[in-house]
Write an enzyme that holds these catalytic residues in place. Structure first.
Site, PDB file in Angstrom:
ATOM      1  N   CYS A 165       0.833  -1.204   0.000  1.00 19.67           N
ATOM      2  CA  CYS A 165       0.000   0.000   0.000  1.00 19.67           C
ATOM      3  C   CYS A 165       0.870   1.256   0.000  1.00 19.67           C
ATOM      4  CB  CYS A 165      -0.986  -0.039   1.173  1.00 19.67           C
ATOM      5  SG  CYS A 165      -2.376   1.105   1.006  1.00 19.67           S
ATOM      6  N   HIS A 198      -3.592  -5.244   0.228  1.00 19.82           N
ATOM      7  CA  HIS A 198      -3.137  -5.754   1.526  1.00 19.82           C
ATOM      8  C   HIS A 198      -3.146  -7.283   1.519  1.00 19.82           C
ATOM      9  CE1 HIS A 198      -3.031  -1.964   3.823  1.00 19.82           C
ATOM     10  NE2 HIS A 198      -3.999  -1.595   3.020  1.00 19.82           N
ATOM     11  N   GLU A 218      -1.976  -9.183   3.723  1.00 22.44           N
ATOM     12  CA  GLU A 218      -1.955  -9.703   5.087  1.00 22.44           C
ATOM     13  C   GLU A 218      -3.333  -9.995   5.660  1.00 22.44           C
ATOM     14  OE1 GLU A 218      -1.742  -5.139   5.566  1.00 22.44           O
ATOM     15  OE2 GLU A 218      -1.232  -6.685   4.108  1.00 22.44           O
TER      16      GLU A 218
END
Length: 743
Positions: free
Chosen positions: A136, A224, A226
């Protein structure tokens, strides 16, 4: 002024009861040696040193304030690779001097790379020879500092999106050509602004979603990887850590239960602890750890009923906490909470006069601390003798922008366990928070290891402020409506609210034909371009009308890693069966196209015809709290199929499929006649939510995550049994852009 007692108070303020627990279990023996830092997980964020080593298999994570920064750390650890979090101003030389670091991950953050005060990074991070993964904001910095550009886009992206990827790139080996990921940004990189010597490896429409220089092992992704909303994010981390970096994956984290116990012993020493328990899994696990570490005779557990608990909640809390073998002192302070101000000063706005969500949270959090002091006097215990223990989790600290979790995160909302008074106590070293490095699902695993009952471990989360933050208050009947609209080239008529609704109506009825007004036509075409191919086909064949109404209330959200306080939209239609797929598709697109919107709902019942301009005056008074208690109790009974259905259908127990379901009261009467002077009616929002990390999540989709008949039963049962309910709505917003709670 002394206020009348709440009808919810079981007894007068300052009175309490104590449940007598059975004899305590023998505490865990202190047979472990002190924990050696070698092999433990320590971070600079927690003000602990990072060990200097000659060699190792470690990953450095540079924190730029992402709401999901700590989840990156967790994903790396899940793959048995050691990771350490560093402040963003850490240099490449410092990382090399510590030794043992094989790669660097740069987190996202709430800033724009072109803001005057935008944080930056040591440029040598990209030339030091270590593999780098920028996420990001980290991706945008990678592009900018290597000679590319970043620009602000009209359409921001905050939610799950499909992207096209190049699976020949090592980071994406073993994935599909099209992947679902979480995008949260307003700044973008285009094909023409990619840094020299970098190639595009992922795209979202015309936006660049990933770049790489494989020779230098530099990889940047706008999304993202994660979080859970990125379907195969773990595989991307696996590729980065093992195929690109060459990690061994032999890092086994020590027993986290014992690590927590050691931390408690080191902080508390020979003193005692006061722990506030709500009955939820966080505080229950915290209390269990304290009992194991110190023995039950050195732990005093209290439960405070603040007047905003769910129906018969405190009774259930008292019974369930008996399983911890700790005496629990129960206090009822509803009147005190309602009459409190933020600083307990004369002339301040009290909680039952307040309609500002952030101020409500601060008042409640500070009042908890002041009430705790009153209880300590009642129990004849002193601050010198006792520490305060809390079941604070990592997401609480991140959303409150606490320095314990992140030095640069944007404040999304103040949590009751991270107010100014709590931070003051932390600074004095008087707070014990053994779970501050844990996420909700990790706490549940720890709870199982501690032997806590299943009904506590799997209990749906309930916020510390209780129903107070699930009641959207309104002191003004007709609030001012602020919404940034594009400049219309054509002559248009109507209020800002009406013009906004025309734009959104054009977006959710794209098959109705070409619009004469350019802005309306742009809203229609932008929507079609933003939809997936499958949803676009449905939208182009849409033959029914969907009404869109902007509600004159604001809700808290998280967009681009920053807090948003924006309007909600209610969609409605007479089409049956309810077209859930299209409704949820539009719900994901609207916040991208209209930046003043962060939440989209569906209103059950007939199509809403008129704009909603007036609100029902609503404050935190007992009769309003009771109304929401009843609606929440009914919805919960339906979710868990505790009682026969009013509609005669056979209900399934789907409580285990939904991780959380806030029930929210809105100060809105959707069907009030315009000529009416006012209304006593409210509406109820159902927010069934599916998540595993509790940092992101999916709004439960009828027919997929939750049966449609369950929701229809909730709608019917609430309207039939709770006086003064206008409509029941379903929140269709993922997180992001909407937070789990509305306030």
């Amino acid at each position: 002024m002394k206020r009348s007692g709440s009808m919810l108070d079981i007894s007068e303020d300052s009175q309490h009861s104590t449940n007598k627990a059975p004899p305590p279990k023998k505490p865990l023996e202190d047979h472990m040696e002190s924990v050696n830092m070698n092999g433990s997980h320590v971070t600079l964020v927690e003000n602990l040193p990072v060990e200097k080593v000659k060699s190792g298999d470690r990953i450095a994570i540079l924190d730029f304030g992402a709401q999901y920064g700590k989840v990156i750390d967790r994903r790396v650890r899940e793959l048995r690779v050691q990771s350490e979090m560093f402040p963003l101003n850490t240099t490449a030389k410092q990382i090399f001097d510590l030794g043992g670091f094989k790669a660097i991950i740069i987190s996202g953050g709430p800033n724009s790379v072109y803001a005057v005060d935008a944080p930056t990074i040591d440029p040598e991070i990209f030339t030091c020879g270590l593999p780098v993964l920028g996420i990001c904001y980290g991706f945008q910095l990678m592009n900018k500092l290597n000679g590319g550009n970043v620009s602000r886009e009209h359409i921001r992206e905050d939610g799950a999106c499909e992207i096209q990827i190049d699976t020949r790139v090592a980071l994406f080996n073993g994935l599909d050509d099209v992947e679902t990921v979480l995008l949260t940004h307003g700044d973008s990189v285009s094909d023409s602004t990619v840094a020299p010597d970098f190639q595009v490896m992922a795209k979202s429409g015309h936006h660049v979603a990933g770049i790489c220089n494989e020779q230098r092992k530099l990889y940047g992704v706008q999304f993202h990887p994660e979080v859970d909303l990125t379907t195969h994010g773990s595989k991307m981390f696996e590729n980065f850590l093992f195929k690109i970096v060459g990690c061994c994956g032999n890092f086994t984290i020590q027993n986290r239960e014992q690590a927590c116990i050691d931390e408690i012993k080191n902080i508390v020493g020979d003193k005692k602890v006061l722990v506030m328990v709500s009955g939820g899994v966080d505080s229950a696990v915290c209390a269990a750890l304290l009992s194991r570490a110190l023995g039950p005779n050195r732990v005093t557990a209290i439960h405070i009923d603040n007047g905003f608990m769910r129906h018969e909640e405190s009774d259930a809390v008292e019974k369930s906490l008996a399983a911890l073998n700790l005496p629990v002192h129960r206090y009822n302070y509803g009147t005190t909470f309602r009459s409190s101000g933020e600083h307990a000063q004369e002339g301040e706005m009290s909680l039952d006069e307040c309609d500002d969500p952030e101020l409500k949270r601060r008042i409640i959090g500070n009042t908890f601390i002041r009430v705790k002091d009153l209880i300590m006097k009642d129990l004849n215990i002193t601050h010198e003798e006792y520490f305060l223990a809390q079941g604070t989790l990592r997401p609480d600290l991140i959303e409150s922008a606490s320095a314990l979790a992140s030095g640069h995160a944007d404040t999304i909302k103040t949590h009751h366990n991270d107010t100014a008074l709590v931070r003051d106590l932390r600074n004095l070293g008087k707070v014990v928070e053994p779970l501050k490095d844990f996420h909700k699902d990790e706490v549940r695993e720890l709870g199982k290891d501690l032997g806590l009952p299943e009904q506590i471990v799997q209990r749906h989360p309930f916020p510390g402020p209780g129903l107070a933050i699930r009641i959207l208050c309104a002191a003004d009947r007709r609030p001012e409506f602020y919404f940034d609209l594009p400049v219309f080239d054509e002559e248009v008529h109507g209020s800002i609210q009406e013009l906004t609704e025309k734009l959104i109506s054009a977006a959710v009825n794209p098959s109705q034909g070409i619009y004469e007004y350019h802005r309306l036509e742009k809203a229609r075409t932008d929507t079609l371009l933003s939809l997936s191919q499958r949803d676009r086909i449905l939208a182009e064949k849409q033959t029914f009308q969907i009404s869109a109404h902007v509600l004159p209330i604001k809700t808290v959200g998280v967009q681009g890693d920053a807090r948003s306080y924006s309007y909600a939209v209610a969609l409605s239609t007479d089409e049956r069966p309810i077209p859930w797929q299209l409704l949820f598709a539009y719900a994901s697109v609207i916040p991208k196209l209209f930046h003043g919107i962060n939440r989209v709902c569906y209103a059950f019942g007939r199509k809403i015809e008129n704009s909603i301009e007036d609100l029902t005056r609503t404050l935190l008074v007992p009769q309003i709290v009771t109304k929401l208690q009843m609606a929440d109790h009914i919805a919960s009974n339906v979710l868990f199929a505790r009682e026969p259905a009013y509609t005669g259908v056979t209900l399934q127990n789907v409580g285990h499929k939904i991780q959380q379901m806030p029930v929210v009261l809105l100060p809105i009467d959707f069907d009030r006649e315009k000529c009416a002077a006012g209304s006593y009616k409210h509406s109820i929002v159902l927010r069934p939510f599916v998540t595993s990390d509790f940092m992101t999540g999916q709004a439960a989709i009828p027919g997929i995550h939750i049966p449609e008949e369950t929701l229809l039963e909730m709608d019917y049962a609430i309207r039939s049994n709770v006086l003064g309910i206008s409509r029941v709505l379903l929140d269709m917003t993922c997180k992001p852009p909407g937070t789990t709670e509305w306030e």
